[in-house]
Scaffold this motif. Structure first.
Motif, PDB file in Angstrom:
ATOM      1  N   THR A  56       2.122   2.348   7.651  1.00 49.40           N
ATOM      2  CA  THR A  56       0.994   2.734   6.793  1.00 49.40           C
ATOM      3  C   THR A  56       1.265   4.069   6.114  1.00 49.40           C
ATOM      4  OG1 THR A  56      -0.497   1.555   8.279  1.00 49.40           O
ATOM      5  CG2 THR A  56      -1.493   3.117   6.747  1.00 49.40           C
ATOM      6  N   GLY A  57       1.842   5.014   6.836  1.00 50.02           N
ATOM      7  CA  GLY A  57       2.171   6.316   6.250  1.00 50.02           C
ATOM      8  C   GLY A  57       3.212   6.213   5.164  1.00 50.02           C
ATOM      9  N   ILE A  58       4.222   5.385   5.363  1.00 50.98           N
ATOM     10  CA  ILE A  58       5.267   5.216   4.346  1.00 50.98           C
ATOM     11  C   ILE A  58       4.707   4.542   3.100  1.00 50.98           C
ATOM     12  CG2 ILE A  58       7.439   4.028   3.839  1.00 50.98           C
ATOM     13  CD1 ILE A  58       8.221   4.582   6.768  1.00 50.98           C
ATOM     14  N   VAL A  59       3.866   3.524   3.277  1.00 51.46           N
ATOM     15  CA  VAL A  59       3.227   2.859   2.126  1.00 51.46           C
ATOM     16  C   VAL A  59       2.321   3.842   1.397  1.00 51.46           C
ATOM     17  CG1 VAL A  59       1.573   1.060   1.486  1.00 51.46           C
ATOM     18  CG2 VAL A  59       3.412   0.545   3.088  1.00 51.46           C
ATOM     19  N   GLY A  60       1.599   4.681   2.158  1.00 51.09           N
ATOM     20  CA  GLY A  60       0.741   5.697   1.540  1.00 51.09           C
ATOM     21  C   GLY A  60       1.534   6.699   0.724  1.00 51.09           C
ATOM     22  N   LEU A  61       2.687   7.115   1.204  1.00 52.05           N
ATOM     23  CA  LEU A  61       3.526   8.041   0.428  1.00 52.05           C
ATOM     24  C   LEU A  61       4.071   7.387  -0.834  1.00 52.05           C
ATOM     25  CD1 LEU A  61       5.531  10.023   3.137  1.00 52.05           C
ATOM     26  CD2 LEU A  61       3.721  10.860   1.638  1.00 52.05           C
ATOM     27  N   CYS A  62       4.385   6.108  -0.771  1.00 47.83           N
ATOM     28  CA  CYS A  62       4.832   5.386  -1.979  1.00 47.83           C
ATOM     29  C   CYS A  62       3.708   5.318  -3.008  1.00 47.83           C
ATOM     30  CB  CYS A  62       5.320   3.996  -1.618  1.00 47.83           C
ATOM     31  SG  CYS A  62       6.842   3.991  -0.653  1.00 47.83           S
ATOM     32  N   LEU A  63       2.486   5.034  -2.545  1.00 50.90           N
ATOM     33  CA  LEU A  63       1.339   5.027  -3.458  1.00 50.90           C
ATOM     34  C   LEU A  63       1.075   6.418  -4.027  1.00 50.90           C
ATOM     35  CD1 LEU A  63      -1.185   2.678  -1.630  1.00 50.90           C
ATOM     36  CD2 LEU A  63       0.069   2.234  -3.731  1.00 50.90           C
ATOM     37  N   LEU A  64       1.293   7.437  -3.227  1.00 51.13           N
ATOM     38  CA  LEU A  64       1.124   8.810  -3.687  1.00 51.13           C
ATOM     39  C   LEU A  64       2.079   9.118  -4.828  1.00 51.13           C
ATOM     40  CD1 LEU A  64      -0.035  11.737  -3.131  1.00 51.13           C
ATOM     41  CD2 LEU A  64       2.011  12.045  -1.763  1.00 51.13           C
ATOM     42  N   LEU A  65       3.318   8.687  -4.712  1.00 50.13           N
ATOM     43  CA  LEU A  65       4.297   8.924  -5.778  1.00 50.13           C
ATOM     44  C   LEU A  65       3.905   8.215  -7.074  1.00 50.13           C
ATOM     45  CD1 LEU A  65       7.638   8.758  -3.775  1.00 50.13           C
ATOM     46  CD2 LEU A  65       6.490  10.778  -4.684  1.00 50.13           C
ATOM     47  N   VAL A  66       3.350   7.017  -6.958  1.00 52.50           N
ATOM     48  CA  VAL A  66       2.902   6.291  -8.157  1.00 52.50           C
ATOM     49  C   VAL A  66       1.700   6.998  -8.779  1.00 52.50           C
ATOM     50  CG1 VAL A  66       1.901   4.129  -8.974  1.00 52.50           C
ATOM     51  CG2 VAL A  66       3.826   4.083  -7.406  1.00 52.50           C
ATOM     52  N   CYS A  67       0.793   7.484  -7.943  1.00 48.26           N
ATOM     53  CA  CYS A  67      -0.419   8.145  -8.452  1.00 48.26           C
ATOM     54  C   CYS A  67      -0.108   9.467  -9.145  1.00 48.26           C
ATOM     55  CB  CYS A  67      -1.411   8.372  -7.322  1.00 48.26           C
ATOM     56  SG  CYS A  67      -2.212   6.862  -6.769  1.00 48.26           S
TER      57      CYS A  67
END
Length: 130
Positions: A44-55
């Motif tokens: 979940t943390g890794i997916v959240g960081l990927c979404l953060l980079l897109v945002c």
């Protein structure tokens, strides 16, 4: 063909609020990755960081006498003319345009008409094309 311009009425929030929320999300993701030993929280943390980079791609700054044309997969969605720091959906293409007027002053020249009378001709041209 008539040009139509409309204002962008979709989700647009202040860039400072979005920056605060994204920093909070990054802290939560780092906690999930480093602070727990469970597999689901690390994923979940890794997916959240990927979404953060897109945002992060959603931030934009609009300066005075400039505007942004918003395109969603090539389709015109509106124009933002307000000045400031904003965050919008990162899937929108943001094309920068200028609203500044440009002036061209041609000095008068003396020409003769068909009969031979002297005529002074000059021009002042104002354009706001980018």
């Amino acid at each position: 063909m008539k040009a139509t311009e409309k204002t962008f009425n979709r989700l647009r929030i202040s860039g400072f609020i979005a920056l605060f929320l994204l920093l909070a999300l990054s802290g939560l993701c780092c906690y999930l990755i480093a602070g727990t030993n469970e597999t689901w929280s690390v994923i979940t943390g890794i997916v959240g960081l990927c979404l953060l980079l897109v945002c992060l791609l959603g931030f934009m700054e609009i300066e005075p006498n400039n505007a942004r044309v918003m395109l969603f997969f090539g389709k015109y969605k509106g124009t933002i003319t307000d000045n400031g720091f904003f965050w919008i959906n990162p899937l929108y293409s943001k094309k920068k345009i200028t609203l500044r007027a440009r002036n061209l002053d041609v000095p008068p020249i003396k020409v003769n008409d068909k009969v031979g009378n002297p005529v002074m001709i000059g021009a002042v041209m104002v354009s706001n094309l980018s």
